[in-house]
Design a protein around this motif. Structure first.
Motif, PDB file in Angstrom:
ATOM      1  N   ASP A  50      41.457  -0.572 125.684  1.00 15.95           N
ATOM      2  CA  ASP A  50      41.772   0.505 126.606  1.00 15.95           C
ATOM      3  C   ASP A  50      41.874   1.795 125.809  1.00 15.95           C
ATOM      4  O   ASP A  50      42.401   1.808 124.701  1.00 15.95           O
ATOM      5  N   PHE A  51      41.365   2.857 126.369  1.00 16.02           N
ATOM      6  CA  PHE A  51      41.399   4.155 125.716  1.00 16.02           C
ATOM      7  C   PHE A  51      42.309   5.074 126.517  1.00 16.02           C
ATOM      8  O   PHE A  51      42.325   5.040 127.735  1.00 16.02           O
ATOM      9  N   VAL A  52      43.047   5.888 125.826  1.00 14.19           N
ATOM     10  CA  VAL A  52      43.933   6.841 126.482  1.00 14.19           C
ATOM     11  C   VAL A  52      43.119   8.080 126.840  1.00 14.19           C
ATOM     12  O   VAL A  52      42.248   8.496 126.086  1.00 14.19           O
ATOM     13  N   ASN A  53      43.394   8.635 128.011  1.00 13.33           N
ATOM     14  CA  ASN A  53      42.800   9.930 128.327  1.00 13.33           C
ATOM     15  C   ASN A  53      43.912  10.844 128.808  1.00 13.33           C
ATOM     16  O   ASN A  53      44.896  10.395 129.381  1.00 13.33           O
ATOM     17  N   GLU A  54      43.745  12.104 128.513  1.00 15.14           N
ATOM     18  CA  GLU A  54      44.752  13.107 128.868  1.00 15.14           C
ATOM     19  C   GLU A  54      44.048  14.247 129.584  1.00 15.14           C
ATOM     20  O   GLU A  54      43.011  14.724 129.135  1.00 15.14           O
ATOM     21  N   SER A  55      44.615  14.626 130.713  1.00 12.35           N
ATOM     22  CA  SER A  55      44.055  15.769 131.432  1.00 12.35           C
ATOM     23  C   SER A  55      45.176  16.749 131.741  1.00 12.35           C
ATOM     24  O   SER A  55      46.234  16.368 132.212  1.00 12.35           O
ATOM     25  N   GLU A  56      44.918  17.996 131.423  1.00 14.35           N
ATOM     26  CA  GLU A  56      45.857  19.072 131.740  1.00 14.35           C
ATOM     27  C   GLU A  56      45.275  19.836 132.923  1.00 14.35           C
ATOM     28  O   GLU A  56      44.094  20.177 132.930  1.00 14.35           O
ATOM     29  N   TRP A  57      46.109  20.095 133.928  1.00  6.33           N
ATOM     30  CA  TRP A  57      45.690  20.766 135.153  1.00  6.33           C
ATOM     31  C   TRP A  57      46.417  22.090 135.244  1.00  6.33           C
ATOM     32  O   TRP A  57      47.647  22.127 135.264  1.00  6.33           O
TER      33      TRP A  57
ATOM     34  N   GLY B 205      39.172  17.506 122.914  1.00  9.81           N
ATOM     35  CA  GLY B 205      39.353  16.343 122.058  1.00  9.81           C
ATOM     36  C   GLY B 205      38.737  15.127 122.728  1.00  9.81           C
ATOM     37  O   GLY B 205      38.224  15.206 123.846  1.00  9.81           O
ATOM     38  N   THR B 206      38.780  13.993 122.043  1.00  9.33           N
ATOM     39  CA  THR B 206      38.254  12.772 122.610  1.00  9.33           C
ATOM     40  C   THR B 206      39.073  12.383 123.832  1.00  9.33           C
ATOM     41  O   THR B 206      40.287  12.184 123.727  1.00  9.33           O
ATOM     42  N   ASN B 207      38.415  12.297 124.981  1.00  4.58           N
ATOM     43  CA  ASN B 207      39.067  11.968 126.255  1.00  4.58           C
ATOM     44  C   ASN B 207      40.229  12.899 126.581  1.00  4.58           C
ATOM     45  O   ASN B 207      41.210  12.497 127.195  1.00  4.58           O
ATOM     46  N   ARG B 208      40.106  14.161 126.177  1.00  9.30           N
ATOM     47  CA  ARG B 208      41.131  15.162 126.476  1.00  9.30           C
ATOM     48  C   ARG B 208      40.446  16.384 127.085  1.00  9.30           C
ATOM     49  O   ARG B 208      39.575  16.988 126.473  1.00  9.30           O
ATOM     50  N   PHE B 209      40.884  16.683 128.311  1.00  9.64           N
ATOM     51  CA  PHE B 209      40.279  17.789 129.047  1.00  9.64           C
ATOM     52  C   PHE B 209      41.349  18.694 129.636  1.00  9.64           C
ATOM     53  O   PHE B 209      42.454  18.255 129.947  1.00  9.64           O
ATOM     54  N   ARG B 210      40.972  19.932 129.794  1.00  7.55           N
ATOM     55  CA  ARG B 210      41.806  20.926 130.490  1.00  7.55           C
ATOM     56  C   ARG B 210      40.976  21.424 131.670  1.00  7.55           C
ATOM     57  O   ARG B 210      39.836  21.853 131.507  1.00  7.55           O
ATOM     58  N   PHE B 211      41.547  21.307 132.873  1.00  5.21           N
ATOM     59  CA  PHE B 211      40.870  21.754 134.092  1.00  5.21           C
ATOM     60  C   PHE B 211      41.651  22.928 134.665  1.00  5.21           C
ATOM     61  O   PHE B 211      42.851  22.822 134.895  1.00  5.21           O
ATOM     62  N   THR B 212      40.965  24.034 134.905  1.00  2.00           N
ATOM     63  CA  THR B 212      41.624  25.236 135.426  1.00  2.00           C
ATOM     64  C   THR B 212      41.071  25.573 136.803  1.00  2.00           C
ATOM     65  O   THR B 212      39.857  25.600 137.007  1.00  2.00           O
ATOM     66  N   TYR B 213      42.005  25.820 137.720  1.00  2.00           N
ATOM     67  CA  TYR B 213      41.648  26.248 139.076  1.00  2.00           C
ATOM     68  C   TYR B 213      42.271  27.623 139.282  1.00  2.00           C
ATOM     69  O   TYR B 213      43.464  27.801 139.051  1.00  2.00           O
ATOM     70  N   GLU B 214      41.459  28.585 139.722  1.00  2.00           N
ATOM     71  CA  GLU B 214      41.964  29.944 139.925  1.00  2.00           C
ATOM     72  C   GLU B 214      41.892  30.329 141.402  1.00  2.00           C
ATOM     73  O   GLU B 214      40.860  30.136 142.043  1.00  2.00           O
ATOM     74  N   PHE B 215      43.005  30.836 141.889  1.00  2.00           N
ATOM     75  CA  PHE B 215      43.052  31.407 143.228  1.00  2.00           C
ATOM     76  C   PHE B 215      42.732  32.893 143.093  1.00  2.00           C
ATOM     77  O   PHE B 215      43.378  33.607 142.331  1.00  2.00           O
ATOM     78  N   ASN B 216      41.704  33.345 143.812  1.00  2.00           N
ATOM     79  CA  ASN B 216      41.278  34.732 143.743  1.00  2.00           C
ATOM     80  C   ASN B 216      41.254  35.320 145.149  1.00  2.00           C
ATOM     81  O   ASN B 216      41.035  34.610 146.134  1.00  2.00           O
ATOM     82  N   ASP B 217      41.477  36.629 145.218  1.00  3.23           N
ATOM     83  CA  ASP B 217      41.377  37.309 146.511  1.00  3.23           C
ATOM     84  C   ASP B 217      39.937  37.258 146.986  1.00  3.23           C
ATOM     85  O   ASP B 217      38.997  37.366 146.199  1.00  3.23           O
ATOM     86  N   ILE B 218      39.799  37.086 148.287  1.00  5.39           N
ATOM     87  CA  ILE B 218      38.464  37.096 148.876  1.00  5.39           C
ATOM     88  C   ILE B 218      38.218  38.510 149.403  1.00  5.39           C
ATOM     89  O   ILE B 218      38.979  39.028 150.222  1.00  5.39           O
ATOM     90  N   SER B 219      37.179  39.147 148.890  1.00  8.96           N
ATOM     91  CA  SER B 219      36.862  40.504 149.361  1.00  8.96           C
ATOM     92  C   SER B 219      35.842  40.432 150.485  1.00  8.96           C
ATOM     93  O   SER B 219      35.006  39.554 150.536  1.00  8.96           O
ATOM     94  N   ASP B 220      35.962  41.378 151.365  1.00  9.79           N
ATOM     95  CA  ASP B 220      35.049  41.408 152.534  1.00  9.79           C
ATOM     96  C   ASP B 220      33.694  41.950 152.171  1.00  9.79           C
ATOM     97  O   ASP B 220      33.468  42.775 151.422  1.00  9.79           O
TER      98      ASP B 220
END
Length: 144
Positions: free
Chosen positions: A22-29, A129-144
């Motif tokens: 088994d391999f460890v994986n780490e994800s940062e959100w 890193g090996t099986n290490r990820f950082r996932f970024t979600y950005e909330f942005n204003d929606i312009s017309d």
């Protein structure tokens, strides 16, 4: 003779039990609020309790949490991950109103497509890193 049989059996058992790894994986959100509004994120429809996944972002604020788990591969890619909200969905409330519930895969009425923070394709992934990820979600204003 009995000792030799037990030792042989023990060695064979050790070899067989060690073949599965088994391999460890780490994800940062990371969630970033680039708007001038307060955004409240609730895991699912509000019936789930989570210290990490239920949070409020003031304008300019960010929130992050880490999920550690096991994987069957030593070389995961960003495409192997799912958003933490993909199964039960998320409720997003903006400035205390305009509540929107985004369905997850196990929700009644799920139409086969994930939206917003439930969809991993909406995140910016970085492998650090090996099986290490950082996932970024950005909330942005929606312009017309």
């Amino acid at each position: 003779m009995k000792l030799k049989i037990y030792l042989t059996f023990g060695i064979i058992s050790s070899i067989i039990s060690c073949t599965k790894t088994d391999f460890v994986n780490e994800s940062e959100w990371i969630y970033i609020n680039n708007t001038n509004k307060t955004i409240e994120i609730t895991y699912g429809d509000g019936s789930f309790v989570s210290d990490d996944m239920n949070f409020t972002l003031s304008p300019g604020e960010e929130h992050s949490f880490v999920i550690d788990s096991y994987a069957s591969s030593s070389d995961l890619s960003a495409e192997d991950y799912r958003s933490p909200y993909s199964t039960h969905g998320a409720t997003i409330t903006i400035d205390g109103a305009n509540e929107v519930y985004f369905l997850g895969t196990s929700c009644d009425g799920f139409d086969g497509k994930l939206y917003s923070i439930c969809d991993i394709k909406e995140y910016s992934p970085v492998k650090y890193g090996t099986n290490r990820f950082r996932f970024t979600y950005e909330f942005n204003d929606i312009s017309d």
